[in-house]
Design a protein around this motif. Sequence first.
Motif, PDB file in Angstrom:
ATOM      1  N   TYR A  38       0.822  -1.204   0.000  1.00  0.00           N
ATOM      2  CA  TYR A  38       0.000   0.000   0.000  1.00  0.00           C
ATOM      3  C   TYR A  38       0.861   1.262   0.000  1.00  0.00           C
ATOM      4  N   GLN A  39       2.081   1.156   0.472  1.00  0.00           N
ATOM      5  CA  GLN A  39       2.944   2.329   0.577  1.00  0.00           C
ATOM      6  C   GLN A  39       3.741   2.609  -0.695  1.00  0.00           C
ATOM      7  N   LEU A  40       3.643   1.722  -1.660  1.00  0.00           N
ATOM      8  CA  LEU A  40       4.350   1.946  -2.917  1.00  0.00           C
ATOM      9  C   LEU A  40       3.652   3.054  -3.697  1.00  0.00           C
ATOM     10  N   PRO A  41       4.430   3.829  -4.465  1.00  0.00           N
ATOM     11  CA  PRO A  41       3.853   4.968  -5.193  1.00  0.00           C
ATOM     12  C   PRO A  41       2.734   4.546  -6.142  1.00  0.00           C
ATOM     13  N   GLY A  42       1.602   5.222  -6.020  1.00  0.00           N
ATOM     14  CA  GLY A  42       0.498   5.026  -6.938  1.00  0.00           C
ATOM     15  C   GLY A  42      -0.232   3.700  -6.827  1.00  0.00           C
ATOM     16  N   PHE A  43      -0.239   3.089  -5.650  1.00  0.00           N
ATOM     17  CA  PHE A  43      -0.861   1.768  -5.489  1.00  0.00           C
ATOM     18  C   PHE A  43      -2.261   1.723  -6.106  1.00  0.00           C
ATOM     19  N   GLU A  44      -3.141   2.612  -5.676  1.00  0.00           N
ATOM     20  CA  GLU A  44      -4.522   2.586  -6.159  1.00  0.00           C
ATOM     21  C   GLU A  44      -4.613   2.921  -7.648  1.00  0.00           C
ATOM     22  N   ALA A  45      -3.766   3.845  -8.115  1.00  0.00           N
ATOM     23  CA  ALA A  45      -3.772   4.233  -9.527  1.00  0.00           C
ATOM     24  C   ALA A  45      -3.318   3.076 -10.420  1.00  0.00           C
ATOM     25  N   VAL A  46      -2.361   2.302  -9.960  1.00  0.00           N
ATOM     26  CA  VAL A  46      -1.878   1.151 -10.726  1.00  0.00           C
ATOM     27  C   VAL A  46      -3.000   0.126 -10.891  1.00  0.00           C
ATOM     28  N   ILE A  47      -3.717  -0.138  -9.811  1.00  0.00           N
ATOM     29  CA  ILE A  47      -4.825  -1.098  -9.875  1.00  0.00           C
ATOM     30  C   ILE A  47      -5.883  -0.600 -10.855  1.00  0.00           C
ATOM     31  N   LYS A  48      -6.188   0.681 -10.776  1.00  0.00           N
ATOM     32  CA  LYS A  48      -7.202   1.250 -11.666  1.00  0.00           C
ATOM     33  C   LYS A  48      -6.742   1.189 -13.127  1.00  0.00           C
ATOM     34  N   LYS A  49      -5.482   1.481 -13.369  1.00  0.00           N
ATOM     35  CA  LYS A  49      -4.955   1.502 -14.734  1.00  0.00           C
ATOM     36  C   LYS A  49      -4.960   0.121 -15.378  1.00  0.00           C
ATOM     37  N   TYR A  50      -4.484  -0.871 -14.653  1.00  0.00           N
ATOM     38  CA  TYR A  50      -4.303  -2.192 -15.261  1.00  0.00           C
ATOM     39  C   TYR A  50      -5.467  -3.151 -15.034  1.00  0.00           C
ATOM     40  N   ILE A  51      -6.088  -3.093 -13.872  1.00  0.00           N
ATOM     41  CA  ILE A  51      -7.175  -4.032 -13.560  1.00  0.00           C
ATOM     42  C   ILE A  51      -8.534  -3.389 -13.830  1.00  0.00           C
ATOM     43  N   LYS A  52      -8.543  -2.096 -13.974  1.00  0.00           N
ATOM     44  CA  LYS A  52      -9.763  -1.342 -14.323  1.00  0.00           C
ATOM     45  C   LYS A  52     -10.812  -1.374 -13.216  1.00  0.00           C
ATOM     46  N   ILE A  53     -10.344  -1.343 -11.971  1.00  0.00           N
ATOM     47  CA  ILE A  53     -11.263  -1.225 -10.837  1.00  0.00           C
ATOM     48  C   ILE A  53     -10.743  -0.128  -9.912  1.00  0.00           C
ATOM     49  N   SER A  54     -11.674   0.570  -9.299  1.00  0.00           N
ATOM     50  CA  SER A  54     -11.311   1.585  -8.315  1.00  0.00           C
ATOM     51  C   SER A  54     -11.422   0.959  -6.938  1.00  0.00           C
ATOM     52  N   ILE A  55     -10.343   1.055  -6.192  1.00  0.00           N
ATOM     53  CA  ILE A  55     -10.339   0.513  -4.838  1.00  0.00           C
ATOM     54  C   ILE A  55      -9.666   1.501  -3.906  1.00  0.00           C
TER      55      ILE A  55
END
Length: 181
Positions: A38-55
């Motif tokens: 969770y502390q890595l840069p852009g954790f939520e943005a990476v998930i949204k970009k590649y998996i296409k879900i907002s979390i």
Amino acid sequence: MDIVKQIKQHTENLQTVCDRLTAAQLKDLKPAVMGFYYQLPGFEAVIKKYIKISITKDQLTADIVNGNLESYQTAIAKTNAEMDEYADDYEEPEALDIFILEALDNAVADTDAANLVSLFTGVINTLDYYENFSDEPGYWNNLQEQELAFQLEILSTMESNKPLSTSVYQERYNNVDFTAL
């Protein structure tokens, strides 16, 4: 000792201990280890970009704890099925993005020792990445060496049936600057 041999031995030790844990203990450890990612840069943005879900990190943690994982598994499977590495518009994920995506996949997979071992080794690999590509390799090497002992301490705590805070990794790495490299 050769670091490759040390990490190989550590991974074998992780697997041995994780194989002895109950399914409930394995499930309890996943949100704790995810605190690192969770502390890595852009954790939520990476998930949204590649998996296409907002979390959110809080929602993901709650879903892992409560076993609400099917929507994540479905989204990951869909993304994997649609991915075409040979397409002209294919964009190779950055190393940190890969660490995050692999961690999510392991965190929401069916609870078993192999997924937990992968989460733990992903932490080591991420620290190794920072060691290799930062201006402060000694700092990251020191964190990596401490991490090996920390992981065994966590597993020892679990084996002795002592409670473990789900924020153990967030607290441990709270003051570490995981900037994009």
